[in-house]
Each structure stands twice: as C-alpha cells, then as structure tokens.
Design a protein around this motif. Structure first.
Motif, PDB file in Angstrom:
ATOM      1  N   ALA A  80      -7.928   0.731  -9.713  1.00  0.00           N
ATOM      2  CA  ALA A  80      -7.801   0.504 -11.158  1.00  0.00           C
ATOM      3  C   ALA A  80      -6.960  -0.736 -11.449  1.00  0.00           C
ATOM      4  CB  ALA A  80      -7.157   1.727 -11.820  1.00  0.00           C
ATOM      5  N   GLN A  81      -5.987  -1.000 -10.589  1.00  0.00           N
ATOM      6  CA  GLN A  81      -5.058  -2.118 -10.865  1.00  0.00           C
ATOM      7  C   GLN A  81      -5.752  -3.471 -10.822  1.00  0.00           C
ATOM      8  OE1 GLN A  81      -3.427  -4.536  -8.523  1.00  0.00           O
ATOM      9  NE2 GLN A  81      -2.162  -5.328 -10.203  1.00  0.00           N
ATOM     10  N   VAL A  82      -6.759  -3.593  -9.926  1.00  0.00           N
ATOM     11  CA  VAL A  82      -7.426  -4.896  -9.775  1.00  0.00           C
ATOM     12  C   VAL A  82      -8.037  -5.321 -11.112  1.00  0.00           C
ATOM     13  CG1 VAL A  82      -9.319  -6.105  -8.609  1.00  0.00           C
ATOM     14  CG2 VAL A  82      -7.835  -4.535  -7.312  1.00  0.00           C
ATOM     15  N   ALA A  83      -8.774  -4.388 -11.739  1.00  0.00           N
ATOM     16  CA  ALA A  83      -9.415  -4.734 -13.020  1.00  0.00           C
ATOM     17  C   ALA A  83      -8.359  -4.903 -14.120  1.00  0.00           C
ATOM     18  CB  ALA A  83     -10.412  -3.639 -13.401  1.00  0.00           C
ATOM     19  N   TRP A  84      -7.355  -4.025 -14.112  1.00  0.00           N
ATOM     20  CA  TRP A  84      -6.324  -4.065 -15.154  1.00  0.00           C
ATOM     21  C   TRP A  84      -5.536  -5.374 -15.126  1.00  0.00           C
ATOM     22  CZ3 TRP A  84      -5.119  -2.207 -19.625  1.00  0.00           C
ATOM     23  CH2 TRP A  84      -3.825  -2.260 -20.104  1.00  0.00           C
ATOM     24  N   SER A  85      -5.266  -5.873 -13.927  1.00  0.00           N
ATOM     25  CA  SER A  85      -4.452  -7.093 -13.822  1.00  0.00           C
ATOM     26  C   SER A  85      -5.187  -8.300 -14.400  1.00  0.00           C
ATOM     27  CB  SER A  85      -4.080  -7.359 -12.359  1.00  0.00           C
ATOM     28  OG  SER A  85      -5.250  -7.674 -11.632  1.00  0.00           O
ATOM     29  N   CYS A 187       9.363   5.493 -19.622  1.00  0.00           N
ATOM     30  CA  CYS A 187      10.041   4.254 -20.034  1.00  0.00           C
ATOM     31  C   CYS A 187       9.971   3.173 -18.947  1.00  0.00           C
ATOM     32  CB  CYS A 187      11.466   4.512 -20.498  1.00  0.00           C
ATOM     33  SG  CYS A 187      12.605   5.011 -19.218  1.00  0.00           S
ATOM     34  N   ASP A 188      10.119   3.545 -17.690  1.00  0.00           N
ATOM     35  CA  ASP A 188      10.023   2.532 -16.638  1.00  0.00           C
ATOM     36  C   ASP A 188       8.569   2.147 -16.369  1.00  0.00           C
ATOM     37  OD1 ASP A 188      12.825   2.145 -15.795  1.00  0.00           O
ATOM     38  OD2 ASP A 188      12.712   4.278 -15.399  1.00  0.00           O
ATOM     39  N   GLY A 189       7.704   3.139 -16.460  1.00  0.00           N
ATOM     40  CA  GLY A 189       6.292   2.897 -16.125  1.00  0.00           C
ATOM     41  C   GLY A 189       5.570   2.056 -17.158  1.00  0.00           C
ATOM     42  N   ILE A 190       5.966   2.181 -18.430  1.00  0.00           N
ATOM     43  CA  ILE A 190       5.312   1.371 -19.466  1.00  0.00           C
ATOM     44  C   ILE A 190       5.456  -0.114 -19.135  1.00  0.00           C
ATOM     45  CG2 ILE A 190       5.601   0.583 -21.857  1.00  0.00           C
ATOM     46  CD1 ILE A 190       6.011   3.485 -22.669  1.00  0.00           C
ATOM     47  N   ALA A 191       6.666  -0.498 -18.724  1.00  0.00           N
ATOM     48  CA  ALA A 191       6.883  -1.908 -18.373  1.00  0.00           C
ATOM     49  C   ALA A 191       6.044  -2.280 -17.149  1.00  0.00           C
ATOM     50  CB  ALA A 191       8.364  -2.147 -18.104  1.00  0.00           C
ATOM     51  N   ALA A 192       5.885  -1.339 -16.221  1.00  0.00           N
ATOM     52  CA  ALA A 192       5.119  -1.638 -15.003  1.00  0.00           C
ATOM     53  C   ALA A 192       3.645  -1.911 -15.337  1.00  0.00           C
ATOM     54  CB  ALA A 192       5.237  -0.479 -14.010  1.00  0.00           C
ATOM     55  N   VAL A 193       3.035  -1.043 -16.154  1.00  0.00           N
ATOM     56  CA  VAL A 193       1.622  -1.274 -16.485  1.00  0.00           C
ATOM     57  C   VAL A 193       1.475  -2.467 -17.426  1.00  0.00           C
ATOM     58  CG1 VAL A 193       0.712   1.020 -15.951  1.00  0.00           C
ATOM     59  CG2 VAL A 193       1.657   0.594 -18.230  1.00  0.00           C
ATOM     60  N   ALA A 194       2.457  -2.667 -18.298  1.00  0.00           N
ATOM     61  CA  ALA A 194       2.395  -3.834 -19.183  1.00  0.00           C
ATOM     62  C   ALA A 194       2.351  -5.123 -18.356  1.00  0.00           C
ATOM     63  CB  ALA A 194       3.607  -3.846 -20.122  1.00  0.00           C
ATOM     64  N   ALA A 195       3.058  -5.119 -17.233  1.00  0.00           N
ATOM     65  CA  ALA A 195       3.096  -6.322 -16.380  1.00  0.00           C
ATOM     66  C   ALA A 195       1.848  -6.457 -15.510  1.00  0.00           C
ATOM     67  CB  ALA A 195       4.344  -6.272 -15.499  1.00  0.00           C
ATOM     68  N   GLY A 196       0.916  -5.491 -15.611  1.00  0.00           N
ATOM     69  CA  GLY A 196      -0.348  -5.613 -14.883  1.00  0.00           C
ATOM     70  C   GLY A 196      -0.437  -4.755 -13.632  1.00  0.00           C
ATOM     71  N   ASN A 197       0.526  -3.858 -13.453  1.00  0.00           N
ATOM     72  CA  ASN A 197       0.510  -2.971 -12.288  1.00  0.00           C
ATOM     73  C   ASN A 197      -0.180  -1.649 -12.609  1.00  0.00           C
ATOM     74  OD1 ASN A 197       2.587  -4.396 -10.406  1.00  0.00           O
ATOM     75  ND2 ASN A 197       3.569  -4.353 -12.421  1.00  0.00           N
ATOM     76  N   ALA A 198      -0.447  -0.882 -11.551  1.00  0.00           N
ATOM     77  CA  ALA A 198      -0.782   0.539 -11.712  1.00  0.00           C
ATOM     78  C   ALA A 198       0.455   1.341 -11.321  1.00  0.00           C
ATOM     79  CB  ALA A 198      -1.959   0.904 -10.828  1.00  0.00           C
ATOM     80  N   VAL A 199       0.430   2.638 -11.622  1.00  0.00           N
ATOM     81  CA  VAL A 199       1.583   3.501 -11.358  1.00  0.00           C
ATOM     82  C   VAL A 199       1.138   4.771 -10.635  1.00  0.00           C
ATOM     83  CG1 VAL A 199       3.129   5.119 -12.576  1.00  0.00           C
ATOM     84  CG2 VAL A 199       3.132   2.696 -13.195  1.00  0.00           C
ATOM     85  N   VAL A 200       1.940   5.191  -9.671  1.00  0.00           N
ATOM     86  CA  VAL A 200       1.843   6.562  -9.158  1.00  0.00           C
ATOM     87  C   VAL A 200       3.177   7.218  -9.484  1.00  0.00           C
ATOM     88  CG1 VAL A 200       1.608   8.063  -7.133  1.00  0.00           C
ATOM     89  CG2 VAL A 200       0.201   5.987  -7.333  1.00  0.00           C
ATOM     90  N   ALA A 201       3.124   8.248 -10.343  1.00  0.00           N
ATOM     91  CA  ALA A 201       4.353   8.844 -10.877  1.00  0.00           C
ATOM     92  C   ALA A 201       4.582  10.221 -10.279  1.00  0.00           C
ATOM     93  CB  ALA A 201       4.249   8.952 -12.397  1.00  0.00           C
ATOM     94  N   LYS A 202       5.860  10.453  -9.928  1.00  0.00           N
ATOM     95  CA  LYS A 202       6.252  11.802  -9.496  1.00  0.00           C
ATOM     96  C   LYS A 202       7.382  12.296 -10.400  1.00  0.00           C
ATOM     97  CE  LYS A 202       9.282  13.680  -7.083  1.00  0.00           C
ATOM     98  NZ  LYS A 202       9.433  14.924  -7.869  1.00  0.00           N
TER      99      LYS A 202
END
Ligand code: NAD
Length: 538
Positions: A80-85, A187-202
């Motif tokens: 998913a990250q490839v297309a999102w970035s 809160c931390d993950g929003i910035a991560a996806v905003a910057a074009g990353n994907a997230v795996v959250a635990k």
C-alpha cells in the motif's frame, strides 16, 4: 478481512439505571466487536478476553497476531505504501482535513469506547478526540511547508544547484500504551502516513478496540485501507516482531520498555523515537496567582486520574504562598466529583487496571509508613469501581520513599516548600526524567527565563501541560530518560522521512578542466574559495 464497521451510532450500551438492574454491565454489541476486530491481522486462532475497568465486566475477545501475522501485516503495508507515497501532498492534506471533521462528528462514539475500555472520565476522553482533530488539522494545513522540496546554496553559485527532498522511510511501526487509547493510537501515526509512509500499529492489549475504531476512521477519511495495519498481542513478542520488520519505530510507553526498543532498533540500525515516562515538576513562585495555580494544580495532577505522561507529580511551592496554595488546592481536590461511569460530570474516573491500583496503593502506603502526611484522598474506593483511587495530595515526602523519585502514573502528588528559586529549580531537575514542567507566576517574562533552566522537553507557564500539548506546531517529547525525538511540529513529521540531497552540476566539473594540470586546478580552487568567502558565502 473485512474493513467495514457501521458508521455512527452508539457502540456502547450502558447499564441503564443500576437501581433497577444492579446486575447489568456496560457492553458492546457482539457484531460491533466482530466488525472492529476483523481489522486485526490474525490467523493464530488465539484470542484474549478484556474487561471494562468501569465495572470489571467482560468486554471483548481480541484475536492475537502471531509473528507470521506481523510479517503479513508488513507485506500488505509495503504494498500500500508504494502507491500512497506517489499521491500528491495536496491529496493527503485533503484526507487529513476530512479526518479532522470525522473525528469531531463522531466524538460521542469515540468517547464511549475510550471510557469503556480505559475507565477514564468522559471529559478526559473528549480531550483525545480534540487532540487528534488538532493533529489532523495541523498537518492538513502545513504538510506542503514541511515536505516541499527545499533549495540550499550549492558549492558554486549558479554552477551547482542543490535541492533537498524529504522521502518517506517506508513502513513505520507504532507501539502505543493504554492511557490515551485514541490519541496514542493515532497522533504519531498520522504524521507517519502524512509523510508518505504506511503504518503497522500495535496498541496496548487493554485498549485494542479503541485503536481499531481509530483505524476505521482513517479508512473512512480516505486513507487506503491497507495503509494502516493493526496487530495485537503482548508487547514483548508482537512489539519485538514489529521492530524486526519496521523501517522506523515510534514507541510510547515506559522508560524500561523504551530501552529495550532502542536496543533492538540499534541492532538493526533503524531510527526510533521514544516518548517515555516522567516525574514532572511544577513550580509555584511567590508572585503566582494562588487561585489560578490551585485550579491548574488539580488538572495538572488528576487529569486522566494522573495516568498521563505529562502529569505533575511534584509541586514546589514558594514559602510566601505555600499555606494559601495548600488550602486552596486541598479544598479544590476535596470538591472533585468522582465516578467510573460513561456519563459526563465526573472530574476524575477510574484507574485502568488492578496493576495500576496496586502501584498507586503501594506508593501511598510506603510514603505514609515512612512518615508522609496525606492532605487529601489517600485510599482506594471500591464503592465507585474496582480500580478506583482518590485524588491524593502528600506532604512531607522524603528521598527514601518510593513516591519521591519514581513515576506513580496515578492521582498522587507530593508538595514541597521552597525559599530559594535556584534551589527549587535544582530540586525540580533532580532525577533522570525530563518530560514536562510547569511554572506559575504573574511575571511571564521571568517565568519563561526560568523555564530555560528546567531540563524538560516542554515547559508550560501558568498551565500544567495542555498549552504545549495542544499547540501542535510545538515539538513535544522528553529530555534525558524521558525520551528521544519529538512528536508534533515539523520534527514530529520529518522523523519519518529520509533527507535526500540532489545536486546538479553545470559547466564546471570537480577536477581539472580545459587542459588544466592538477596543480593549476588546485590554485584555481584556492582562489575561488577566497573570493567566495569575500562575497559572504556560507
Ligand atoms: P509499557 O512500556 O509497559 O507498554 C507500552 C507499549 O509497549 C504497550 O503497547 C506494550 O504492549 C508494549 N511493549 C511492552 N513490552 C515491549 C517490548 N519488550 N517491546 C516492544 N513493545 C513492548 O508502558 P505502559 O505501562 O503501558 O504505559 C505507561 C508508561 O508510558 C508510563 O511510564 C508513561 O509515562 C509512559 N507514557 C509516555 C507518554 C509520552 O508521550 N512521553 C505518553 C503516554 C505514556
């Protein structure tokens, strides 16, 4: 896996009138639980039961993720990250601003679930939706400023053109605690996806449902469903599996666990940010407005029942105002409304678990046994809820008491008197933590100058913690053993990017040209450097 959850509507049913039905407990409809837990990447066949701290009644069965499930979550996230970035910054900004609206629109549903899973007061749950709306709006409005390609001077004017890009790291692992289950999930993950990353959250095992609702809202706002994967299970195993796969790790939790996370990240040479514990000081100076300071002190120490990383656990109060401050603070604390319910109106809710109750009880009992005085509170309240503990003010705390230097992470604050401000600052800086500090004074300029001497990542003047935490442009994080790196602001976003410099060289190359000898080239370069210095080049 299904990603569908019914939109809107109450997720949580309350017990109604306990007078009429004393056996009824708070609950979530089974199909709501099933819709949420379907997002967890889990093929293990194992699940773990959770209970609501409000009344101790069973809540949900949470499917657990195996190591293979965590690896699968990373495979999906990477795809998913490839297309999102490749999406435009403008598109991401629109999605973030939709998230802002969605969170405000669905705040009742979010608060219901947060209260049910954590036992906190509803007003503390509202703060979570508020903080995420602020986060989404801040990055929704500023992303282009942070991520835009920057120009810096090249070695030779005109001949060397240099651009600086911020490219996403890839897939970010987010490991979060239970105390603010919605805020910490996002809160931390929003910035991560905003910057074009994907997230795996635990998320923490006690508050997984809230983290799943958070993930669902991201999808509804327009983030691709696979961009945000959720895995579940014990931190020591699933957390470790995440760090083994991630390109960067954002961890929030205790200092003890943070050390393990940092060691594992170092082994793989990946970056990490650590938001850890604190033993946060407040200074009430001799010129403080005592009434304002006492009001701020109740929020400082007892918001979220003290289960807040930036909560104030030590108050240093000037001799001149000590007695008046203590009177007002104790009176305000004793007037607090307490209760573990879904409803508005309680100033303080429950602790989350028996473990938390045991820690808080042990800190207070140890202090009292060694000679501390309880000025307010001081005991558990099983009549209100299984894990309820009163807001507690201690005086006469000394270094041999556990509560002196160890984080309680509960509604317990120690008061200390001071005569000399430099001495108060030295005592505030005592210990290894350095997360948040607070100063009450009517002289803002002097308070800001004293703030520079406090070894904390955030310092709030005439407020406890909210002024910095809610100012999303302001970086937030800890000095010393309270953490590494910062969330919020430009730093909170750029930690998830690699800085890449692209230099384009024109006409002149870096070596002898036009038949020059090496010696002539060296002489030419020496002259050029002297000229550039005269011209004021950096
Ligand atoms: P914790 O360290 O026990 O757990 C936090 C998270 O880490 C959980 O999701 C847990 O499952 C996971 N985890 C546990 N062991 C792990 C391991 N070996 N590897 C990877 N992950 C692991 O913390 P806690 O007791 O749940 O949370 C309370 C602490 O968090 C307090 O010290 C508090 O001050 C701190 N906190 C800090 C901030 C901040 O922003 N600085 C915010 C909230 C909480």
């Amino acid at each position: 896996m299904s990603n569908s959850t019914p939109a809107g509507g109450p997720l949580v049913t309350g017990p109604g009138d306990p007078e009429l039905d004393p056996t009824a407990s708070y609950a979530i409809e089974p199909d709501e639980v099933a819709a949420l837990t379907a997002r967890i990447v889990s093929t293990s066949g194992e699940s773990v039961g959770t209970r609501s701290p409000l009344d101790g009644a069973p809540l949900a069965h949470i499917p657990q993720s195996s190591d293979a499930d965590v690896r699968e979550a990373f495979v999906r996230a990477r795809r998913a990250q490839v297309a999102w970035s490749r999406t435009s910054v403008e598109h991401r900004q629109q999605v973030l601003l939709r998230l802002h609206d969605l969170v405000l629109d669905r705040q009742e549903e979010i608060s219901d679930l947060v209260v049910l899973e954590s036992g906190k007061a509803r007003k503390d749950a509202f703060d979570e939706a508020l903080h995420i709306a602020l986060t989404a709006r801040y990055y929704g409005r500023t992303l282009h400023q942070h991520l835009g390609t920057g120009r810096v001077p090249g070695v030779f004017p005109v001949l060397t053109r240099v651009e600086v890009n911020h490219v996403p790291k890839g897939v970010v692992g987010i490991i979060s605690p239970w105390n603010y289950p919605f805020t910490m999930a996002l809160c931390d993950g929003i910035a991560a996806v905003a910057a074009g990353n994907a997230v795996v959250a635990k998320p923490d095992s006690q508050t997984t449902l809230t983290a799943l609702l958070a993930a669902q809202l991201l999808t509804e706002a327009g983030f691709p469903a696979d961009l945000w994967q959720v895995v579940a299970g014990p931190g020591s195993r699933v957390g470790g599996a995440i760090i083994a796969e991630a390109d960067y790790v954002s961890f929030t939790g205790s200092t003890a666990t943070g050390r393990k996370v940092a060691a594992q990240a170092a082994e793989r040479l990946i970056g990490c940010s650590l938001e850890l514990g604190g033993k946060n000081p407040m200074l009430v100076l001799r010129d403080a407005d005592v009434e304002k300071a006492a009001e701020g002190a109740t929020r400082a120490a007892f918001s979220n029942a003290g289960q807040l990383c930036v909560s104030i656990e030590r108050m240093f109060v000037a001799d001149q105002v000590y007695d008046r401050f203590v009177d007002r603070f104790v009176a305000r604390t004793e007037a607090m409304t307490l209760g573990a319910t879904l409803a508005w109106g309680n100033d303080m809710g429950s602790l989350i678990s028996q473990d938390q109750l045991d820690t808080v009880t042990a800190h207070v009992e140890d202090a009292v046994a060694k000679g501390a005085t309880v000025l307010a509170g001081g005991k558990a309240r099983p009549d209100l809820g299984p894990f309820y503990f009163e807001p507690t003010i201690l005086e006469g705390v000394t270094p041999e008491m556990t509560v002196f230097g160890n984080e309680t992470f509960g509604p317990v604050v120690s008061l200390y008197r001071f005569g000399d401000e430099s001495d108060a600052i030295a005592r505030a800086n005592d210990g290894e933590y350095g997360l948040n500090g607070s100063i009450y004074s009517q002289d803002g300029a002097r308070a800001r100058s004293l703030a520079r001497r406090i070894k904390c990542g955030t310092v709030n003047v005439n407020e406890a913690f909210a002024a910095t935490f809610a100012s999303l442009a302001a970086p937030m994080g800890g000095m010393r053993e309270s953490g590494m790196g910062r969330r919020q602001g430009a730093e909170g976003l750029l930690r998830y990017t690699e800085t890449q410099s692209v230099a384009t060289q024109r006409l002149m190359r870096f070596g002898p040209s036009f038949g020059m000898s090496d010696e002539a080239y060296a002489a030419f370069m020496t002259r050029s450097l002297r000229v550039l210095k005269k011209l004021g080049r950096a």
